[in-house]
Design a protein around this motif. Structure first.
Motif, mmCIF file in Angstrom:
data_model
loop_
_atom_site.group_PDB
_atom_site.id
_atom_site.type_symbol
_atom_site.label_atom_id
_atom_site.label_comp_id
_atom_site.label_asym_id
_atom_site.label_seq_id
_atom_site.Cartn_x
_atom_site.Cartn_y
_atom_site.Cartn_z
ATOM 1 N N ASP A 28 45.435 2.037 33.604
ATOM 2 C CA ASP A 28 46.638 1.347 35.048
ATOM 3 C C ASP A 28 48.014 1.609 34.537
ATOM 4 N N LEU A 29 48.389 2.189 32.919
ATOM 5 C CA LEU A 29 49.804 1.484 32.041
ATOM 6 C C LEU A 29 50.822 2.813 32.842
ATOM 7 N N GLU A 30 51.907 2.849 32.812
ATOM 8 C CA GLU A 30 52.779 3.626 32.736
ATOM 9 C C GLU A 30 53.377 4.119 31.759
ATOM 10 N N PHE A 31 53.794 5.241 30.818
ATOM 11 C CA PHE A 31 54.371 5.405 29.354
ATOM 12 C C PHE A 31 55.766 6.369 29.853
ATOM 13 N N ASN A 32 56.891 5.620 28.778
ATOM 14 C CA ASN A 32 58.067 6.746 28.992
ATOM 15 C C ASN A 32 57.889 8.118 27.649
ATOM 16 N N LEU A 33 57.621 8.587 27.173
ATOM 17 C CA LEU A 33 57.857 9.312 25.770
ATOM 18 C C LEU A 33 58.860 9.548 25.004
ATOM 19 N N LEU A 34 59.037 8.677 23.993
ATOM 20 C CA LEU A 34 60.312 9.626 23.473
ATOM 21 C C LEU A 34 60.473 9.688 22.624
ATOM 22 N N LYS A 35 59.401 9.945 21.539
ATOM 23 C CA LYS A 35 58.920 11.260 20.968
ATOM 24 C C LYS A 35 57.909 10.946 20.311
ATOM 25 N N ALA A 36 57.283 12.641 20.296
ATOM 26 C CA ALA A 36 56.492 13.105 19.801
ATOM 27 C C ALA A 36 56.161 14.276 18.765
ATOM 28 N N ALA A 37 55.154 14.335 17.471
ATOM 29 C CA ALA A 37 55.125 15.303 16.742
ATOM 30 C C ALA A 37 54.440 15.143 15.879
ATOM 31 N N ILE A 38 53.654 15.960 15.862
ATOM 32 C CA ILE A 38 52.315 16.862 14.715
ATOM 33 C C ILE A 38 52.956 16.995 13.145
ATOM 34 N N ASN A 39 52.614 16.414 11.809
ATOM 35 C CA ASN A 39 53.016 16.841 11.358
ATOM 36 C C ASN A 39 52.098 18.383 9.969
ATOM 37 N N LEU A 41 49.525 18.441 8.024
ATOM 38 C CA LEU A 41 48.186 17.371 8.009
ATOM 39 C C LEU A 41 47.186 17.430 9.092
ATOM 40 N N GLN A 42 47.879 17.586 10.562
ATOM 41 C CA GLN A 42 47.738 17.472 11.591
ATOM 42 C C GLN A 42 47.428 16.037 12.327
ATOM 43 N N GLU A 43 48.067 15.500 11.399
ATOM 44 C CA GLU A 43 48.113 14.374 12.120
ATOM 45 C C GLU A 43 49.300 13.896 12.552
ATOM 46 N N GLY A 44 49.494 13.386 14.276
ATOM 47 C CA GLY A 44 50.242 12.919 15.101
ATOM 48 C C GLY A 44 51.080 11.653 15.311
ATOM 49 N N VAL A 45 52.253 12.010 15.783
ATOM 50 C CA VAL A 45 52.934 10.104 15.941
ATOM 51 C C VAL A 45 53.872 10.162 17.483
ATOM 52 N N ILE A 46 53.518 9.231 17.921
ATOM 53 C CA ILE A 46 54.007 9.162 19.442
ATOM 54 C C ILE A 46 55.152 8.359 19.434
ATOM 55 N N VAL A 47 56.117 8.070 19.705
ATOM 56 C CA VAL A 47 56.852 6.218 19.907
ATOM 57 C C VAL A 47 57.291 6.940 21.951
ATOM 58 N N MET A 48 56.611 5.693 22.240
ATOM 59 C CA MET A 48 57.061 5.790 23.596
ATOM 60 C C MET A 48 56.894 4.318 24.310
ATOM 61 N N GLU A 49 57.400 3.826 24.793
ATOM 62 C CA GLU A 49 57.000 3.135 26.256
ATOM 63 C C GLU A 49 56.903 2.835 26.933
ATOM 64 N N LEU A 50 55.598 1.979 27.074
ATOM 65 C CA LEU A 50 54.116 1.595 27.599
ATOM 66 C C LEU A 50 54.297 0.004 28.340
ATOM 67 N N ARG A 51 54.154 0.399 29.855
ATOM 68 C CA ARG A 51 54.619 -0.246 31.078
ATOM 69 C C ARG A 51 53.227 -0.489 31.859
ATOM 70 N N GLY A 52 52.995 -2.350 32.040
ATOM 71 C CA GLY A 52 52.120 -2.338 32.630
ATOM 72 C C GLY A 52 51.529 -3.761 33.361
ATOM 73 N N HIS A 53 50.917 -4.118 34.188
ATOM 74 C CA HIS A 53 50.163 -5.552 34.214
ATOM 75 C C HIS A 53 49.591 -6.140 32.666
ATOM 76 N N PRO A 54 50.375 -7.624 32.583
ATOM 77 C CA PRO A 54 49.714 -7.441 30.624
ATOM 78 C C PRO A 54 47.987 -7.837 30.296
ATOM 79 N N LYS A 55 48.159 -8.469 31.168
ATOM 80 C CA LYS A 55 46.290 -7.422 31.191
ATOM 81 C C LYS A 55 45.947 -6.880 31.274
#
Ligand code: SF4
Ligand code: SF4
Length: 140
Positions: A28-39, A41-55
């Motif tokens: 039950d988390l929300e995210f805001n994707l800021l950047k996504a890339a696959i290099n 070597l087929q490894e991925g990097v995602i930069v995002m803001e993740l938001r939700g109840h602390p638990k």
């Protein structure tokens, strides 16, 4: 509500798995994707803001680690510029953690940084732009 900026590194083993989908659906988390890339070597990097109840946020981070995703926090810190703040009290109405409150009988607006979750809700409502955000990079 807790929110943080995260940098996720996906190895080749997990890059094609629906990990972000599970994060939203199962935790039950929300995210805001800021950047996504696959290099190459087929490894991925995602930069995002993740938001939700602390638990849910904590459980979601555990899920990511258990799934083999390397997680780095871009921790944000909210501070108050005392020179700009003119004690209007507007921010106390939106602060969900009690970090901003009115001290009586002086009616002084107090900022307790130890209670601040860096949700940033106070930043846009402050007419003096006294609530400021800083970034602190640290590994989880
Ligand atoms: S960022 Fe502002 S609104 Fe959010 S918890 Fe901290 S002081 Fe309160
Ligand atoms: S809204 Fe801004 S100026 Fe008003 S008390 Fe809060 S920090 Fe100070």
């Amino acid at each position: 509500m807790h929110a943080e900026m995260l940098i996720l590194h996906f190895s080749r083993k997990v890059v094609d798995q629906p990990i972000i989908y599970r994060l939203v659906k199962d935790y039950d988390l929300e995210f805001n994707l800021l950047k996504a890339a696959i290099n190459p070597l087929q490894e991925g990097v995602i930069v995002m803001e993740l938001r939700g109840h602390p638990k849910n946020f904590r459980r979601g981070l555990k899920y990511l680690r258990d799934a083999g995703v390397e997680v780095k926090r871009v921790a944000r810190e909210v501070t108050r510029n005392e020179e700009l703040c003119y004690q209007c009290g507007t921010c106390t109405a939106v602060c969900p953690s009690g970090a901003l409150s009115v001290k009586r009988p002086e009616m002084a607006v107090v900022f307790d940084a130890t209670k601040c979750s860096a949700c940033e809700l106070c930043c846009p409502v402050c007419p003096a732009r006294a609530m400021e955000v800083r970034l602190n990079r640290s590994a989880v």
